[in-house]
Write a protein that holds these residues in place. Structure first.
Motif, PDB file in Angstrom:
ATOM      1  N   HIS A  32       0.643  -0.947  -0.105  1.00  0.00           N
ATOM      2  CA  HIS A  32       0.615  -0.374  -0.020  1.00  0.00           C
ATOM      3  C   HIS A  32       0.623   1.084  -0.067  1.00  0.00           C
ATOM      4  CE1 HIS A  32      -3.349   2.936   0.689  1.00  0.00           C
ATOM      5  NE2 HIS A  32      -2.916   3.346   2.078  1.00  0.00           N
ATOM      6  N   ASN A  33       1.515   1.454   0.967  1.00  0.00           N
ATOM      7  CA  ASN A  33       2.525   2.838   1.370  1.00  0.00           C
ATOM      8  C   ASN A  33       3.247   2.702  -0.404  1.00  0.00           C
ATOM      9  OD1 ASN A  33       1.679   3.495   3.519  1.00  0.00           O
ATOM     10  ND2 ASN A  33       2.879   1.878   4.510  1.00  0.00           N
TER      11      ASN A  33
ATOM     12  N   VAL B 249      -5.806   9.685   1.667  1.00  0.00           N
ATOM     13  CA  VAL B 249      -6.168   8.916   1.374  1.00  0.00           C
ATOM     14  C   VAL B 249      -7.392   8.530   0.247  1.00  0.00           C
ATOM     15  CG1 VAL B 249      -8.924   9.689   3.150  1.00  0.00           C
ATOM     16  CG2 VAL B 249      -7.097  10.330   4.212  1.00  0.00           C
TER      17      VAL B 249
ATOM     18  N   LYS C 144      -6.593   6.037  -0.875  1.00  0.00           N
ATOM     19  CA  LYS C 144      -6.933   4.890  -0.785  1.00  0.00           C
ATOM     20  C   LYS C 144      -8.645   4.929  -1.266  1.00  0.00           C
ATOM     21  CE  LYS C 144      -5.751   3.132   3.800  1.00  0.00           C
ATOM     22  NZ  LYS C 144      -6.141   3.204   5.173  1.00  0.00           N
ATOM     23  N   LYS C 145      -8.425   5.600  -1.300  1.00  0.00           N
ATOM     24  CA  LYS C 145     -10.018   5.733  -1.936  1.00  0.00           C
ATOM     25  C   LYS C 145     -10.561   4.675  -3.118  1.00  0.00           C
ATOM     26  CE  LYS C 145     -13.011   8.516   1.220  1.00  0.00           C
ATOM     27  NZ  LYS C 145     -13.492  10.094   1.135  1.00  0.00           N
TER      28      LYS C 145
ATOM     29  N   GLU D  88      -9.285   1.353  -3.129  1.00  0.00           N
ATOM     30  CA  GLU D  88      -9.996   0.136  -2.824  1.00  0.00           C
ATOM     31  C   GLU D  88     -12.100   0.294  -4.390  1.00  0.00           C
ATOM     32  OE1 GLU D  88     -12.430   1.370   1.058  1.00  0.00           O
ATOM     33  OE2 GLU D  88     -10.637   1.998   1.745  1.00  0.00           O
TER      34      GLU D  88
ATOM     35  N   ILE E 117     -10.646  -1.851  -6.729  1.00  0.00           N
ATOM     36  CA  ILE E 117     -10.376  -3.517  -6.105  1.00  0.00           C
ATOM     37  C   ILE E 117     -12.254  -4.171  -5.796  1.00  0.00           C
ATOM     38  CG2 ILE E 117     -10.644  -5.027  -4.092  1.00  0.00           C
ATOM     39  CD1 ILE E 117      -8.565  -2.852  -3.084  1.00  0.00           C
ATOM     40  N   GLU E 118     -12.053  -3.051  -5.800  1.00  0.00           N
ATOM     41  CA  GLU E 118     -14.446  -3.364  -6.150  1.00  0.00           C
ATOM     42  C   GLU E 118     -14.769  -3.586  -7.610  1.00  0.00           C
ATOM     43  OE1 GLU E 118     -16.316  -0.146  -3.661  1.00  0.00           O
ATOM     44  OE2 GLU E 118     -18.342  -0.817  -5.230  1.00  0.00           O
ATOM     45  N   ARG E 119     -13.709  -2.532  -8.670  1.00  0.00           N
ATOM     46  CA  ARG E 119     -14.144  -2.777  -9.820  1.00  0.00           C
ATOM     47  C   ARG E 119     -13.161  -3.942 -10.030  1.00  0.00           C
ATOM     48  NH1 ARG E 119     -13.457   2.672 -12.249  1.00  0.00           N
ATOM     49  NH2 ARG E 119     -12.084   2.896 -10.095  1.00  0.00           N
ATOM     50  N   GLU E 120     -12.284  -4.739  -9.668  1.00  0.00           N
ATOM     51  CA  GLU E 120     -11.899  -5.894  -9.943  1.00  0.00           C
ATOM     52  C   GLU E 120     -10.679  -5.487 -10.561  1.00  0.00           C
ATOM     53  OE1 GLU E 120     -13.420  -9.207 -11.069  1.00  0.00           O
ATOM     54  OE2 GLU E 120     -15.536  -8.910  -9.007  1.00  0.00           O
TER      55      GLU E 120
ATOM     56  N   GLU F 198      -6.388  -7.203  -6.533  1.00  0.00           N
ATOM     57  CA  GLU F 198      -6.557  -7.493  -5.378  1.00  0.00           C
ATOM     58  C   GLU F 198      -6.002  -7.259  -3.930  1.00  0.00           C
ATOM     59  OE1 GLU F 198      -8.147 -12.148  -6.274  1.00  0.00           O
ATOM     60  OE2 GLU F 198      -5.726 -12.036  -6.433  1.00  0.00           O
ATOM     61  N   ARG F 199      -6.812  -7.848  -2.805  1.00  0.00           N
ATOM     62  CA  ARG F 199      -5.714  -7.800  -1.633  1.00  0.00           C
ATOM     63  C   ARG F 199      -4.969  -8.875  -1.767  1.00  0.00           C
ATOM     64  NH1 ARG F 199      -6.303  -3.913   2.983  1.00  0.00           N
ATOM     65  NH2 ARG F 199      -8.048  -2.959   2.631  1.00  0.00           N
TER      66      ARG F 199
ATOM     67  N   ARG G 132      -2.164  -9.325   3.866  1.00  0.00           N
ATOM     68  CA  ARG G 132      -3.153  -7.858   3.898  1.00  0.00           C
ATOM     69  C   ARG G 132      -2.798  -6.319   3.026  1.00  0.00           C
ATOM     70  NH1 ARG G 132      -3.556  -5.218   7.697  1.00  0.00           N
ATOM     71  NH2 ARG G 132      -5.789  -4.008   6.420  1.00  0.00           N
ATOM     72  N   LYS G 133      -1.798  -6.080   3.208  1.00  0.00           N
ATOM     73  CA  LYS G 133      -0.827  -4.495   2.526  1.00  0.00           C
ATOM     74  C   LYS G 133      -0.609  -4.834   1.375  1.00  0.00           C
ATOM     75  CE  LYS G 133       0.388  -3.543   7.381  1.00  0.00           C
ATOM     76  NZ  LYS G 133       1.889  -3.140   8.241  1.00  0.00           N
TER      77      LYS G 133
ATOM     78  N   TYR H  83      -1.383  -5.845  -2.763  1.00  0.00           N
ATOM     79  CA  TYR H  83      -2.265  -5.607  -3.489  1.00  0.00           C
ATOM     80  C   TYR H  83      -1.109  -5.934  -4.408  1.00  0.00           C
ATOM     81  CZ  TYR H  83      -3.969  -1.572  -0.534  1.00  0.00           C
ATOM     82  OH  TYR H  83      -4.702  -0.731   0.364  1.00  0.00           O
TER      83      TYR H  83
ATOM     84  N   LYS I 264     -22.476  -6.241  -5.694  1.00  0.00           N
ATOM     85  CA  LYS I 264     -21.367  -6.319  -6.163  1.00  0.00           C
ATOM     86  C   LYS I 264     -21.159  -6.790  -3.720  1.00  0.00           C
ATOM     87  CE  LYS I 264     -17.899  -6.602  -9.458  1.00  0.00           C
ATOM     88  NZ  LYS I 264     -17.342  -5.345 -10.090  1.00  0.00           N
TER      89      LYS I 264
ATOM     90  N   GLN J  30     -11.417  -7.000   5.495  1.00  0.00           N
ATOM     91  CA  GLN J  30     -10.706  -6.498   6.415  1.00  0.00           C
ATOM     92  C   GLN J  30     -11.560  -6.525   7.537  1.00  0.00           C
ATOM     93  OE1 GLN J  30      -7.376  -6.174   5.506  1.00  0.00           O
ATOM     94  NE2 GLN J  30      -8.181  -6.889   3.846  1.00  0.00           N
TER      95      GLN J  30
ATOM     96  N   ALA K 285      -2.573   0.300   5.643  1.00  0.00           N
ATOM     97  CA  ALA K 285      -3.835   0.218   4.163  1.00  0.00           C
ATOM     98  C   ALA K 285      -5.222  -0.794   5.234  1.00  0.00           C
ATOM     99  CB  ALA K 285      -3.054  -1.402   3.243  1.00  0.00           C
TER     100      ALA K 285
ATOM    101  N   VAL L 259     -10.612   2.752   4.213  1.00  0.00           N
ATOM    102  CA  VAL L 259     -10.867   3.778   4.638  1.00  0.00           C
ATOM    103  C   VAL L 259     -12.030   3.654   5.709  1.00  0.00           C
ATOM    104  CG1 VAL L 259     -11.925   6.229   4.141  1.00  0.00           C
ATOM    105  CG2 VAL L 259     -10.516   5.693   2.687  1.00  0.00           C
TER     106      VAL L 259
END
Lengths: 727, 195
Positions: free
Chosen positions: A678-679, A698, A701-702, A705, A708-711, A714-715, A720-721, A723, B88, B132, B152, B155
């Protein structure tokens, strides 16, 4: 049988030596007595005798005789030096030293053979060195002379520091003597105590100075002391002492008081900066440069001063009222400190960097800086550069670019620049096409093609529109009659900051020309769509007032629509105007305000009279309107700066525009790296985008996310840190 | 395929299939199979509150205390099971009800979390945020110790932590008053630790 082989010559010499084998010390005493000249002692003890003694193995005797005699003699000399009164002491010492050197020279000549053969083979000290050693041990290192000599030297130096004139030649000879006796003698018997005494002298003096002098005076004194010490070294000390004594002065006078000096009330570094004291600043720079942490001390104070004043400037609510002045102040501040660094700080790179980073810091404290810088350029390109030479224009623009470089949110600047440029172009307010283009070129070199492509598109549109209008009038020439003349600027959607707004109802006369143009344009360019931006146009209308006074009014399209209504009516209510024109309420109010409430431009009369427009106001054609100008320009009451809601809207648009850019950056990075934590993504995205703006972590990060949602990503299942990029 | 059989699948069967699909290594096929399974879920026509009963039934029969991997799988399944019409994400309402059910006793800040989400989250809950939260619940204690701002986290979780800091800040003022009145100086350092 013991056989002695001797050469005839040797045996002859032995005989001749026989009577002289006794070591006669008188000859040597003769050497030490300068009143007797050389030839005399040669008679007593010609070199041949010494030669013979060494040849016949009496070298040891000769050598030890020399030591004894010289020692005895030097003890005598010591007594006479000790006996010298007060100031004569050094002179006596110096004279005896001179004599001793001369004698030593002679003795060495006489004993040359011994020096060459006996001394090396028996590992003895050579005659000259022996003479120096004996002088050292019997004169310089005797208790009485040693302390007296040191005290005398230090006293003289002290007196010289206090302003007295001393015999530098004598000092020179004495220190030279100490150096001749060996660098350790010079160092132990003079230099070390000298440095110690100097340290305490300067410690005391600096303490006294700092209590009673201001910073500038103190530095002058310190500089003078430093120069004096260097001069002293060059006159009568060993050159190697220079670094040592200067470092003592530096430490005592500068390093120990550095903080106090820079922060000195009313005269410290900040005051010097404020008052442009180039000389003092330069002196401070040159002195502080000599001590460790010196320059960083200056730099830190300067940086925090810059940051503080800069911050005060950019957050001062008074300054926010006048963007042009705001930017001018920033530029002045930059110029001022550039000059200081150039003149006083030797153009030091690290200082320039400190200046730049300070500007970058505080300019971005105010999120209106991008807007204001654009407004400053706008002001310059509208009127500020009239009658200014081309080179001066370049200078101004270059300075603006320098501020632009400090901006973190360059995309916000771009947004505003586009808006302001559009207004300039459409209202024909640009003073110089060259200056406009020059600015675009500068932005392009700074930020690349993408940054300016839309701005350039705007210029292209302006040119094309001119051609289009010529074509239009050429084709319509016969049918035009004396109806209104129309000038259309066709703006490419996307290049211009147009707000979608429903067109207002144009007067019938205008509408018919507009329709003609539409037909012409669409006839030559198929597949295009024209929308009238009635909120952006202007009109020149001729009006006849009471007593037949004729004026030409320069108004906005909206104002024109309103005024044209009064061709068929003398009085109209607000509601009637609104209905007839369909101009959005806020725009209509502003436009009526400028027509009826501004003194000298009030072509309409309002009832009741008041500053603001209310919904039940009535408007009349102002028959009594007069003006000393034939042409009257009726401006719209607009805030030059953006109002709060507008600002908010622009901000939101900027934020929206950033989202896809951030996502694109993330995808670009992940495409090549496949897996990343992530960092690292945040860092890389920031580096990729910082030429345009500084993305908020931030927000990044959004965006992650969302990806990730739109594939797209993925994590990692295990960590988990991390991607992963999903192809 | 057996999934499209007309008889109504019960939750045990669905869960068994879900676990089976996930245990495959082939990412692409398991994704496809999950899509099919979710289709058959839709056919099943789950009604509002009934799903929580189902989940509760399943939960009470599973041995979830044995190892965390078992629970992981179950937890992910809950999200899968709560999705509606092939969407989803799941709605805030469903997510909160499901969390209260499955994380009960497993997440010390569950109540605060649910209240926070209820109050502040308008959008649906994404699968990533769902997953998460489980990791989050395992690595922080009540004091939010163990939370790494650079960790990570989604949010929503970052916002939650900030919200907790804010509220604990105001609360600790009250605690401080209390402590001062008790003159218990030893407890003082522990206050600053909560920041």
């Amino acid at each position: 049988m013991r056989s002695i082989i001797t050469t005839p010559a040797a045996s002859a010499s032995r005989n001749s030596i026989g009577n002289e084998l006794i070591w006669d010390q008188d000859w040597l005493v003769g050497c030490f007595c300068p009143s007797q000249s050389g030839p005399l002692w040669r008679i007593y003890f010609p070199p041949r005798n010494a030669y013979n003694m060494v040849l016949h193995k009496y070298g040891e005797k000769l050598y030890s005789g020399l030591v004894t005699t010289m020692t005895w003699h030097l003890k005598e000399i010591a007594k006479s030096i000790e006996a010298a009164q007060g100031g004569l002491f050094l002179e006596e010492l110096n004279r005896k030293w001179g004599d001793h050197n001369k004698a030593l020279q002679m003795i060495r000549d006489i004993l040359m053979y011994m020096d060459r053969t006996f001394v090396p083979s028996n590992h003895k000290t050579s005659v000259h060195e022996l003479g120096l050693n004996l002088w050292r041990d019997n004169i310089i290192h005797t208790h009485k002379i040693q302390t007296r000599l040191l005290d005398t030297l230090l006293d003289l130096i002290h007196r010289e520091r206090k302003g007295e004139v001393i015999n530098r030649g004598l000092m020179r000879n004495i220190t030279k003597m100490l150096m001749d006796l060996g660098s350790s003698v010079y160092q132990e018997d003079f230099e070390r105590p000298f440095l110690e005494v100097s340290a305490s002298f300067y410690s005391g003096e600096s303490q006294q100075f700092i209590e009673c002098c201001d910073c500038g005076d103190y530095l002058k004194k310190a500089e003078r002391r430093l120069n004096e010490e260097m001069e002293r070294v060059s006159h009568y000390l060993d050159a190697k002492s220079e670094a040592k004594i200067t470092s003592v002065v530096e430490k005592e006078m500068i390093a120990n008081h550095m903080q106090r000096l820079v922060h000195m009330e009313n005269s410290g570094l900040v005051n010097m900066l404020v008052d442009d004291k180039y000389e003092d600043l330069s002196r401070m720079y040159n002195l502080f440069r000599r001590v460790p942490e010196g320059l960083s001390t200056i730099r830190d104070v300067m940086t925090s001063h810059l940051r503080e004043t800069g911050k005060q400037l950019v957050i001062d609510p008074d300054r926010l009222r006048d963007p042009v002045d705001f930017v001018q102040r920033l530029l002045d501040m930059k110029d001022k400190h550039d000059k200081i660094i150039n003149v006083a700080f030797n153009n030091d790179k690290t200082f320039q960097n400190a200046l730049n980073s300070s500007f970058e810091y505080f300019i971005n404290l105010n999120n209106r800086s991008p807007e204001f810088i654009s407004l400053y350029v706008d002001d310059k390109l509208r009127k500020g550069l009239k009658g200014v030479t081309e080179e001066d224009v370049e200078v101004v623009l270059d300075k603006v670019m320098m501020l632009f470089r400090y901006l973190q949110e360059k995309d916000v600047f771009e947004k505003y620049y586009k808006q302001h440029l559009a207004k300039r172009l459409l209202s024909g307010k640009t003073v110089s096409d060259d200056a406009e283009r020059s600015m675009i070129v500068k932005l392009k070199t700074e930020c690349g093609y993408q940054f300016t492509s839309k701005l350039e598109g705007m210029f292209t549109d302006m040119r094309t529109s001119q051609d289009t209008m010529q074509g239009f009038y050429a084709s319509q020439y016969s049918e035009m009659g004396d109806g209104p003349t129309l000038a259309v600027q066709v703006l490419t959607t996307g290049s211009w900051p147009t707000q979608p707004s429903a067109p207002c109802n144009l007067p019938a006369e205008i509408l018919s020309v507009c329709e003609k143009f539409r037909a012409y344009y669409l006839g030559t360019h198929t597949g295009r769509r024209l929308t009238w931006q009635t909120n952006m146009g202007t009109a020149d209308i001729k009006a006849t007032f009471g007593k037949g006074l004729k004026h030409e009014l320069n108004v906005s399209t909206y104002q024109m629509c309103v005024l044209m209504l009064f061709n068929s009516a003398d009085c109209l209510s607000y509601k009637e105007i609104e209905q007839a024109t369909e101009i959005p309420a806020s725009d209509l109010k502003r436009c009526l305000q400028s027509l009826a409430c501004v003194k000298g431009k009030n072509v309409l009369r309002k009832e009741p009279m008041s500053k603001d427009i209310a919904e039940d106001d009535a408007f009349f054609f102002n028959d009594k309107f007069t003006s000393k100008f034939i042409k009257v320009k009726i401006g719209t009451v607009v805030a030059q700066k953006e109002s709060e809601p507008e600002k908010h809207e622009t901000r939101q648009r900027v934020e929206e525009d950033r989202k896809p850019q951030i996502e694109a950056a993330i995808v670009r990075i992940m495409k090549s790296r496949r897996v990343l934590d992530h960092n690292s993504i945040v860092t890389e995205v920031t580096t990729q985008l910082q030429s345009r703006f500084l993305p908020n972590p931030v927000v990044i990060k959004k965006r992650i996310e969302s990806l990730i949602e739109r594939e797209f990503l993925e994590r990692d299942k295990a960590d988990r840190k991390l991607y992963r990029y999903l192809a | 395929m057996g999934f499209s059989s007309p008889h109504r699948l019960d939750i045990f069967e669905i869960y068994a299939r879900y676990c089976d699909i996930l245990s495959r290594n082939d990412h692409a096929t398991s994704k496809e199979l999950l899509a099919v399974l979710s289709k058959s879920l839709e056919c099943r026509g789950q009604a509002g509150e009934a799903i929580y009963n189902d989940l509760y039934k399943l939960m009470s029969c599973l041995d979830l205390s044995v190892d965390s991997r078992n629970f992981n799988c179950f937890y992910d399944f809950v999200f899968f099971f709560c999705r509606e019409n092939g969407q989803k994400n799941i709605t805030v309402h469903r997510a909160i009800s499901a969390w209260r059910l499955v994380l009960n006793g497993r997440f010390r800040l569950l109540n605060q979390w649910c209240n926070f989400v209820q109050e502040h989250q308008r959008h649906n809950i994404s699968e990533d945020t769902w997953q998460q939260l489980l990791a989050f619940s395992r690595c922080v204690n009540e004091d939010l110790e163990g939370y790494d701002p650079k960790g990570a986290w989604p949010v929503l979780i970052d916002d939650f932590v900030e919200h907790m800091y804010r509220t604990s800040h105001t609360r600790s003022w009250r605690t401080q008053d209390y402590i001062c009145s008790c003159a218990d100086m030893e407890a003082q350092p522990s206050i600053s630790n909560t920041f």
